[in-house]
Design a protein around this motif. Structure first.
Motif, PDB file in Angstrom:
ATOM      1  N   PRO A 152       4.084  -2.976  -5.786  1.00  0.00           N
ATOM      2  CA  PRO A 152       4.532  -3.271  -4.339  1.00  0.00           C
ATOM      3  C   PRO A 152       5.921  -2.565  -4.242  1.00  0.00           C
ATOM      4  CG  PRO A 152       4.798  -5.073  -5.958  1.00  0.00           C
ATOM      5  CD  PRO A 152       3.811  -4.110  -6.460  1.00  0.00           C
ATOM      6  N   GLU A 153       5.933  -2.192  -2.956  1.00  0.00           N
ATOM      7  CA  GLU A 153       7.175  -1.358  -2.376  1.00  0.00           C
ATOM      8  C   GLU A 153       8.477  -2.516  -2.358  1.00  0.00           C
ATOM      9  OE1 GLU A 153       6.541   0.182   1.359  1.00  0.00           O
ATOM     10  OE2 GLU A 153       5.093   1.683   0.490  1.00  0.00           O
ATOM     11  N   LYS A 154       8.310  -3.731  -2.442  1.00  0.00           N
ATOM     12  CA  LYS A 154       9.424  -4.755  -2.420  1.00  0.00           C
ATOM     13  C   LYS A 154       8.863  -5.986  -2.979  1.00  0.00           C
ATOM     14  CE  LYS A 154       8.526  -5.867   2.393  1.00  0.00           C
ATOM     15  NZ  LYS A 154       9.165  -6.204   3.978  1.00  0.00           N
ATOM     16  N   PRO A 155       9.630  -6.736  -3.659  1.00  0.00           N
ATOM     17  CA  PRO A 155       9.300  -7.995  -4.150  1.00  0.00           C
ATOM     18  C   PRO A 155       8.493  -8.903  -3.309  1.00  0.00           C
ATOM     19  CG  PRO A 155      11.591  -7.644  -4.495  1.00  0.00           C
ATOM     20  CD  PRO A 155      11.171  -6.480  -3.739  1.00  0.00           C
ATOM     21  N   GLY A 156       7.470  -9.478  -3.786  1.00  0.00           N
ATOM     22  CA  GLY A 156       6.463 -10.169  -2.818  1.00  0.00           C
ATOM     23  C   GLY A 156       5.549  -9.429  -2.181  1.00  0.00           C
ATOM     24  N   ALA A 157       5.497  -8.034  -2.255  1.00  0.00           N
ATOM     25  CA  ALA A 157       4.579  -7.483  -1.424  1.00  0.00           C
ATOM     26  C   ALA A 157       3.057  -7.231  -2.225  1.00  0.00           C
ATOM     27  CB  ALA A 157       4.946  -6.191  -0.852  1.00  0.00           C
ATOM     28  N   ASP A 158       2.114  -6.644  -1.782  1.00  0.00           N
ATOM     29  CA  ASP A 158       0.943  -6.626  -2.381  1.00  0.00           C
ATOM     30  C   ASP A 158       0.891  -5.268  -3.267  1.00  0.00           C
ATOM     31  OD1 ASP A 158       0.097  -8.754  -1.072  1.00  0.00           O
ATOM     32  OD2 ASP A 158      -0.725  -7.728   0.642  1.00  0.00           O
ATOM     33  N   TRP A 159      -0.084  -5.225  -4.142  1.00  0.00           N
ATOM     34  CA  TRP A 159      -0.282  -4.332  -5.163  1.00  0.00           C
ATOM     35  C   TRP A 159      -1.783  -3.530  -4.454  1.00  0.00           C
ATOM     36  CZ3 TRP A 159       1.331  -3.003 -10.198  1.00  0.00           C
ATOM     37  CH2 TRP A 159       2.206  -3.809 -10.968  1.00  0.00           C
ATOM     38  N   HIS A 160      -1.789  -2.375  -4.701  1.00  0.00           N
ATOM     39  CA  HIS A 160      -2.967  -1.739  -4.215  1.00  0.00           C
ATOM     40  C   HIS A 160      -3.740  -0.834  -5.286  1.00  0.00           C
ATOM     41  CE1 HIS A 160      -0.982  -2.994  -0.243  1.00  0.00           C
ATOM     42  NE2 HIS A 160      -2.118  -2.861   0.147  1.00  0.00           N
ATOM     43  N   LEU A 161      -4.954  -0.405  -4.913  1.00  0.00           N
ATOM     44  CA  LEU A 161      -5.449   0.577  -5.622  1.00  0.00           C
ATOM     45  C   LEU A 161      -5.894   1.761  -4.671  1.00  0.00           C
ATOM     46  CD1 LEU A 161      -8.107  -1.452  -7.703  1.00  0.00           C
ATOM     47  CD2 LEU A 161      -6.657   0.129  -8.648  1.00  0.00           C
ATOM     48  N   ARG A 162      -5.374   2.654  -5.021  1.00  0.00           N
ATOM     49  CA  ARG A 162      -5.337   4.262  -4.163  1.00  0.00           C
ATOM     50  C   ARG A 162      -6.392   4.894  -4.598  1.00  0.00           C
ATOM     51  NH1 ARG A 162      -0.275   6.676  -3.950  1.00  0.00           N
ATOM     52  NH2 ARG A 162      -1.048   8.059  -5.894  1.00  0.00           N
ATOM     53  N   TRP A 163      -7.372   5.212  -3.911  1.00  0.00           N
ATOM     54  CA  TRP A 163      -8.478   6.077  -4.149  1.00  0.00           C
ATOM     55  C   TRP A 163      -8.256   7.379  -3.670  1.00  0.00           C
ATOM     56  CZ3 TRP A 163     -13.519   7.467  -1.469  1.00  0.00           C
ATOM     57  CH2 TRP A 163     -14.434   8.229  -2.559  1.00  0.00           C
ATOM     58  N   ASP A 164      -8.236   8.530  -4.224  1.00  0.00           N
ATOM     59  CA  ASP A 164      -8.058   9.901  -3.737  1.00  0.00           C
ATOM     60  C   ASP A 164      -9.265  10.704  -3.275  1.00  0.00           C
ATOM     61  OD1 ASP A 164      -9.046  10.936  -6.299  1.00  0.00           O
ATOM     62  OD2 ASP A 164      -7.072  11.500  -6.946  1.00  0.00           O
ATOM     63  N   GLY A 165     -10.394  10.163  -3.304  1.00  0.00           N
ATOM     64  CA  GLY A 165     -11.549  10.696  -3.087  1.00  0.00           C
ATOM     65  C   GLY A 165     -11.958  10.725  -1.700  1.00  0.00           C
ATOM     66  N   SER A 166     -10.989  10.363  -0.790  1.00  0.00           N
ATOM     67  CA  SER A 166     -11.180  10.433   0.669  1.00  0.00           C
ATOM     68  C   SER A 166      -9.897  11.037   1.198  1.00  0.00           C
ATOM     69  CB  SER A 166     -11.362   9.076   1.215  1.00  0.00           C
ATOM     70  OG  SER A 166     -10.389   8.394   1.190  1.00  0.00           O
ATOM     71  N   MET A 167      -9.953  11.577   2.557  1.00  0.00           N
ATOM     72  CA  MET A 167      -8.632  12.183   3.247  1.00  0.00           C
ATOM     73  C   MET A 167      -8.486  11.374   4.433  1.00  0.00           C
ATOM     74  SD  MET A 167      -7.164  14.219   1.252  1.00  0.00           S
ATOM     75  CE  MET A 167      -5.998  14.994   2.756  1.00  0.00           C
ATOM     76  N   PRO A 168      -7.422  10.603   4.614  1.00  0.00           N
ATOM     77  CA  PRO A 168      -6.312  10.325   3.849  1.00  0.00           C
ATOM     78  C   PRO A 168      -7.025   9.405   2.718  1.00  0.00           C
ATOM     79  CG  PRO A 168      -6.139   8.796   5.524  1.00  0.00           C
ATOM     80  CD  PRO A 168      -7.466   9.831   6.074  1.00  0.00           C
ATOM     81  N   PRO A 169      -6.240   9.228   1.481  1.00  0.00           N
ATOM     82  CA  PRO A 169      -6.712   8.405   0.446  1.00  0.00           C
ATOM     83  C   PRO A 169      -7.046   6.949   1.081  1.00  0.00           C
ATOM     84  CG  PRO A 169      -4.912   9.666  -0.389  1.00  0.00           C
ATOM     85  CD  PRO A 169      -4.885   9.976   1.185  1.00  0.00           C
ATOM     86  N   SER A 170      -7.988   6.411   0.316  1.00  0.00           N
ATOM     87  CA  SER A 170      -8.080   4.664   0.855  1.00  0.00           C
ATOM     88  C   SER A 170      -7.187   3.833  -0.121  1.00  0.00           C
ATOM     89  CB  SER A 170      -9.464   4.296   0.956  1.00  0.00           C
ATOM     90  OG  SER A 170      -9.897   4.438  -0.555  1.00  0.00           O
ATOM     91  N   HIS A 171      -6.721   2.872   0.499  1.00  0.00           N
ATOM     92  CA  HIS A 171      -6.082   1.770  -0.275  1.00  0.00           C
ATOM     93  C   HIS A 171      -6.900   0.222  -0.305  1.00  0.00           C
ATOM     94  CE1 HIS A 171      -2.989   4.800   0.301  1.00  0.00           C
ATOM     95  NE2 HIS A 171      -2.141   4.140  -0.577  1.00  0.00           N
ATOM     96  N   THR A 172      -6.746  -0.279  -1.390  1.00  0.00           N
ATOM     97  CA  THR A 172      -7.563  -1.660  -1.505  1.00  0.00           C
ATOM     98  C   THR A 172      -6.560  -2.520  -2.005  1.00  0.00           C
ATOM     99  OG1 THR A 172      -9.695  -0.664  -1.711  1.00  0.00           O
ATOM    100  CG2 THR A 172      -9.453  -2.848  -2.437  1.00  0.00           C
ATOM    101  N   LYS A 173      -6.484  -3.655  -1.467  1.00  0.00           N
ATOM    102  CA  LYS A 173      -5.327  -4.501  -1.883  1.00  0.00           C
ATOM    103  C   LYS A 173      -6.000  -5.283  -3.177  1.00  0.00           C
ATOM    104  CE  LYS A 173      -3.517  -9.350  -0.840  1.00  0.00           C
ATOM    105  NZ  LYS A 173      -3.427 -10.248   0.208  1.00  0.00           N
ATOM    106  N   VAL A 174      -5.169  -5.542  -4.253  1.00  0.00           N
ATOM    107  CA  VAL A 174      -5.534  -6.122  -5.369  1.00  0.00           C
ATOM    108  C   VAL A 174      -4.647  -6.957  -6.018  1.00  0.00           C
ATOM    109  CG1 VAL A 174      -4.862  -4.034  -6.745  1.00  0.00           C
ATOM    110  CG2 VAL A 174      -6.731  -5.416  -7.699  1.00  0.00           C
ATOM    111  N   SER A 175      -4.858  -8.120  -6.695  1.00  0.00           N
ATOM    112  CA  SER A 175      -3.996  -8.881  -7.415  1.00  0.00           C
ATOM    113  C   SER A 175      -3.793  -8.294  -8.773  1.00  0.00           C
ATOM    114  CB  SER A 175      -4.698 -10.280  -7.612  1.00  0.00           C
ATOM    115  OG  SER A 175      -4.634 -10.870  -6.045  1.00  0.00           O
ATOM    116  N   ASN A 176      -2.466  -8.157  -9.194  1.00  0.00           N
ATOM    117  CA  ASN A 176      -2.031  -7.992 -10.396  1.00  0.00           C
ATOM    118  C   ASN A 176      -2.397  -8.934 -11.593  1.00  0.00           C
ATOM    119  OD1 ASN A 176      -0.828  -5.819 -12.004  1.00  0.00           O
ATOM    120  ND2 ASN A 176       0.638  -7.283 -12.256  1.00  0.00           N
ATOM    121  N   ASP A 177      -1.972 -10.178 -11.212  1.00  0.00           N
ATOM    122  CA  ASP A 177      -2.133 -11.241 -12.213  1.00  0.00           C
ATOM    123  C   ASP A 177      -3.456 -12.206 -12.055  1.00  0.00           C
ATOM    124  OD1 ASP A 177      -1.333 -13.112 -10.495  1.00  0.00           O
ATOM    125  OD2 ASP A 177       0.901 -12.485 -11.068  1.00  0.00           O
TER     126      ASP A 177
END
Length: 471
Positions: A152-177
């Motif tokens: 996350p960019e700041k406390p309390g924000a979301d984690w993401h999985l970024r896939w570079d197989g597309s242009m622009p890269p795709s982002h999927t929200k994911v929980s870390n814990d």
């Protein structure tokens, strides 16, 4: 003296334990199909009809939800294997027993060394619960691209999985814990099905069922299902041995099951009453299940009652609409032509869409919210949010322009082929499944009777499918 001694010995010798019933491979395979594909009502009926076998079956399904750090690291390492059988076996475990049981996703990510590992773990946590990902995701998992776990960019924000197989890269929200994932996904660890089966074991009761529940309670202490299993085990211990319901109590349970709101799902304790009292269940369902068919003349009479001035006639018509469907005799477009006023159109909309409502007592025959409304019947394109034939609420003439949209469209459907959306006839289909599992001649006779209904009716088709499967 000898007789007294013999009597004393006879009272102290413990009864021989009843051997556990054997679950045959054939029966287990049949139940597995219901476990995977549903619907759940037939599986519940089978488990409750043969409760000791049901416990044996669920013992293999409800296992403690846990994973140690060493096991998790071993599975993560195997995700990078060049042997397809090895990495797919590891993926198969991680897609059911999530890595966050052992460590935060960020720690797991640090263990990964290759794009293949990252792709495979990303799909496992994104499509949790699926033994195989969707075709496009499976291709991505196996062939190309790389993933990055973005904090996350700041406390309390979301984690993401970024896939570079597309242009622009795709982002999927994911929980870390683990806690975040469970809060995000109510179905974590197949929660809906597991909760239903825990309730089934609680309905069965007894030490064998309680042992299965208590074993599941030994899972990861922060997993919600572990906590729920522990609570269920305590309730079962306090309840003691299961007691048989009287006929009156069983009848009340059947009625409660039949009158439940469909959003409440199945209550195994109520469903068990049908299995424990099969003759009473058949009589109850005979009174509540009938073939869905209607002549054109009968439909016209029903519409005239719905549009009558006498409130008693109107209420009787509303209740009859809950037991049948006018589209067995005419399409909704034709029925609509019989509604001459805004009040009539409102009644017809509520009669067709309100099949689940409580119509006991002297309920109002015209909806209070419809006083300034009228309805138009419109056919929407299939790609609309409310597709097909819908009733659209508009302002009544005399207040403003009649074409003004007022409320969200009510999906109705023009014919029986599209008239069972939103759960319509699911309750009655459950009743057919109950009869199928009971399996007596009297029970099957009701299914055969329902199968004589209109060929396009969902209930008719359900009855025919059951009869075909019984052959």
């Amino acid at each position: 003296m000898t007789l007294a001694f013999a009597l004393l010995v006879a009272t102290t010798v413990p009864a021989a334990p009843v051997p556990e019933p054997k679950l045959t491979a054939e029966k287990a395979a049949a139940w597995d199909k219901l476990w995977v594909y549903g619907p759940y009502c037939p599986l519940l009926c089978h488990l409750l009809k043969e409760p000791r076998l049901g416990v044996v079956y669920l013992r293999g399904k409800l296992t403690p939800i846990r994973m140690g750090e060493a096991e998790a690291k071993d599975l993560l390492a195997k995700l990078g294997s060049h042997t397809e059988e090895e990495w797919q076996a590891a993926y198969g475990v991680l897609v059911i027993r999530d890595v966050r049981l052992a460590m935060p996703l960020s720690d797991a990510w640090a263990e990964l060394k290759t794009p293949e590992q990252r792709r495979r773990l990303a799909i496992a946590v994104t499509y949790w619960g699926h033994r195989a990902a969707y075709a496009s995701e499976l291709s991505r998992m196996v062939k190309y691209g790389d993933y990055t776990l973005v904090p996350p960019e700041k406390p309390g924000a979301d984690w993401h999985l970024r896939w570079d197989g597309s242009m622009p890269p795709s982002h999927t929200k994911v929980s870390n814990d683990l806690a975040g994932w469970q809060a995000e996904d109510r179905n974590a660890f197949n929660g809906g099905q597991v909760r239903l089966m825990l309730r089934t074991l609680e309905a069965i009761g007894g030490p064998e069922a309680r042992a299965v529940v208590e074993k599941m309670a030994t899972g990861h202490p922060d997993v919600d299902l572990t906590k729920e299993a522990a609570a269920a085990g305590k309730r079962m211990k306090a309840a003691g041995p299961p007691a048989a319901d009287s006929r009156m109590a069983a009848g009340l349970r059947m009625l409660r099951f039949w009158q439940r709101h469909l959003d409440d799902g199945h209550n195994p304790a109520d469903l068990a009453a049908f299995m424990a009292h099969p003759d009473q269940a058949v009589a109850f369902l005979r009174a509540n299940l009938r073939p869905l068919k209607m002549t054109h003349r009968e439909a016209v009479v029903l519409l005239n009652r719905l549009f009558a001035d006498d409130p008693k006639e109107v209420r009787a018509a509303f209740r009859q609409f809950q037991r049948t469907d006018i589209r067995a005799a005419m399409p909704l477009r034709e029925a609509w032509t019989f509604a001459a006023t805004a009040d009539h159109r409102g009644r017809l909309v509520h009669a067709i869409s309100g099949w689940y409502k409580d119509l006991s007592g002297d309920f109002p025959i015209d909806d209070e919210n419809d006083k300034l409304l009228d309805y138009e019947l419109r056919k929407h394109p299939d790609n609309w949010k409310a597709p097909g034939w819908c009733a659209v609420a508009v302002q009544r003439m005399g207040t403003t322009e009649k074409s003004r949209f007022v409320d969200y469209p009510t999906e109705l459907g023009n014919t029986l082929q599209d008239a069972y959306r939103n759960g319509r006839w699911n309750r009655e289909a459950d009743g057919l499944h109950v009869l199928d599992v009971i399996g007596t001649d009297a029970a099957v006779a009701i299914i055969k009777d329902v199968a004589t209904g209109h060929p396009d009716a969902h209930l008719t088709q359900a009855a025919k499918r059951i009869l075909k499967q019984r052959k």
